[in-house]
Design a protein around this motif. Structure first.
Motif, mmCIF file in Angstrom:
data_model
loop_
_atom_site.group_PDB
_atom_site.id
_atom_site.type_symbol
_atom_site.label_atom_id
_atom_site.label_comp_id
_atom_site.label_asym_id
_atom_site.label_seq_id
_atom_site.Cartn_x
_atom_site.Cartn_y
_atom_site.Cartn_z
ATOM 1 N N MET A 115 0.851 -1.170 0.000
ATOM 2 C CA MET A 115 0.000 0.000 0.000
ATOM 3 C C MET A 115 0.902 1.240 0.000
ATOM 4 O O MET A 115 2.123 1.126 0.163
ATOM 5 N N PRO A 116 0.354 2.444 -0.173
ATOM 6 C CA PRO A 116 1.209 3.642 -0.257
ATOM 7 C C PRO A 116 2.134 3.857 0.934
ATOM 8 O O PRO A 116 3.209 4.446 0.784
ATOM 9 N N ASP A 117 1.743 3.401 2.112
ATOM 10 C CA ASP A 117 2.591 3.578 3.298
ATOM 11 C C ASP A 117 3.577 2.431 3.487
ATOM 12 O O ASP A 117 4.303 2.397 4.480
ATOM 13 N N GLY A 118 3.606 1.502 2.542
ATOM 14 C CA GLY A 118 4.519 0.372 2.635
ATOM 15 C C GLY A 118 3.936 -0.854 3.295
ATOM 16 O O GLY A 118 4.565 -1.921 3.289
ATOM 17 N N ALA A 119 2.733 -0.752 3.874
ATOM 18 C CA ALA A 119 2.105 -1.912 4.506
ATOM 19 C C ALA A 119 1.804 -2.969 3.450
ATOM 20 O O ALA A 119 1.426 -2.658 2.318
ATOM 21 N N ARG A 168 2.874 16.184 -3.669
ATOM 22 C CA ARG A 168 1.572 16.106 -3.032
ATOM 23 C C ARG A 168 1.722 15.441 -1.673
ATOM 24 O O ARG A 168 2.604 14.607 -1.468
ATOM 25 N N ILE A 169 0.816 15.804 -0.764
ATOM 26 C CA ILE A 169 0.828 15.210 0.572
ATOM 27 C C ILE A 169 -0.582 14.743 0.914
ATOM 28 O O ILE A 169 -1.548 15.499 0.764
ATOM 29 N N GLN A 182 3.923 8.559 -7.481
ATOM 30 C CA GLN A 182 5.105 7.887 -6.937
ATOM 31 C C GLN A 182 5.182 8.255 -5.460
ATOM 32 O O GLN A 182 5.333 9.423 -5.106
ATOM 33 N N TRP A 183 5.085 7.249 -4.596
ATOM 34 C CA TRP A 183 5.042 7.499 -3.156
ATOM 35 C C TRP A 183 6.448 7.627 -2.589
ATOM 36 O O TRP A 183 7.356 6.885 -2.978
#
Length: 302
Positions: free
Chosen positions: A60-64, A219-220, A249-250
């Motif tokens: 997922m975007p947070d790395g999870a 972006r945030i 791109q995260w």
């Protein structure tokens, strides 16, 4: 004297049920969620990115890490499916066999029914149940409510959103409502979304996607509200291209807040320095390089 009232429950007879997450702690299963942001901030790119990650499984975007694959349903009133939504999903790497669109066209009808609530609610319910949908994206949300649904009325919007909340609870799907910001600026992100404050009152988790004030290409994604879990860390991303098509791109966690994204940048302020991960991505774009050389260049770049 005891009364037999089927509408009144003693709380000790209600079993405790834990919160289940589609993406912890950003999107909960069986709950309404909200994504606010200015036009052009990348809200639709974000929903395409989430759909891609959910349909194929993985990071997922947070790395999870998410092993289970999910089906996603779009109600989209602005982006054409053939030249906008599908190319974005392709660029993000979505499994298109798991992506569904209610109505099959940009704004048309579903089986001849009007594509607005409450007229299309039964078609939505059938689609969610039939295709075992786990994420419903309604973009933008107000395009699917009739003009007589006064968006600025707290009572009207709470009543209008109640069937969606019930559908989410009964099906276990997460329903993500996408909403643009108002034209009037403000320093509190929770008040910046269009319509009544009753909208965010019904929402369980609310997200805010904004431009980094000093880095326009960055972006945030920050959280403005959560009634059911911890406040999620903000995540930075930037616009990139895949075969000429835009994608996100995260870049990892950052310490920004949604309120900070609402504040205009100071006139003449210098851009922030690139974070270490952004600098490394650019430095290694052409392939592996000697560590010592990278360390020297990094020190010179600050």
């Amino acid at each position: 004297m005891l009364f037999d009232d089927p509408a009144c429950f003693r709380l000790d007879r209600i079993p405790v049920r834990p919160i289940h997450w589609l993406w912890r702690p950003y999107l909960a299963c069986g709950k309404l969620a909200l994504l606010d942001g200015d036009p052009g901030a990348g809200k639709s790119l974000l929903t395409a990115d989430l759909a891609a990650r959910l349909t194929r499984g993985g990071r997922m975007p947070d790395g999870a890490w998410r092993r289970k694959k999910a089906n996603v349903l779009f109600l989209n009133a602005e982006d054409a499916l053939d030249d906008t939504l599908r190319p974005r999903l392709d660029a993000a790497g979505a499994d298109l066999t798991r992506v569904f669109c209610l109505g099959g066209v940009q704004v048309g009808s579903a089986d001849g029914a009007e594509m607005s609530f409450p007229g299309c609610f039964e078609a939505l319910r059938r689609a969610v149940v039939t295709h075992e949908i786990e994420l419903v994206v309604i973009d933008p949300m107000m395009a699917f409510f009739k003009p007589d649904a006064a968006a600025n009325s707290d009572q009207v919007m709470r009543v209008a959103l109640a069937p969606l909340a019930a559908l989410a609870a009964r099906s276990g799907a997460s329903v993500l409502l996408v909403r643009p910001l108002t034209k009037h600026g403000g320093r509190k992100a929770i008040y910046r979304g269009g319509g009544s404050i009753g909208i965010i009152g019904v929402i369980r988790t609310a997200l805010f996607l904004g431009r980094c004030p000093r880095q326009p290409d960055r972006r945030i994604l920050a959280m403005t509200k959560s009634n059911i879990g911890p406040t999620a860390p903000a995540l930075a991303c930037r616009l990139a291209e895949e075969a000429g098509r835009p994608r996100l791109q995260w870049l990892g966690e950052c310490d920004a807040t949604a309120d900070e994204l609402c504040r205009p940048a100071s006139p003449g302020a210098a851009p922030d320095r690139a974070t270490a991960d952004e600098w490394l991505l650019a430095a290694l774009a052409g392939g592996p390089r000697p560590a010592r050389q990278l360390q020297e260049e990094a020190r010179a770049a600050g």
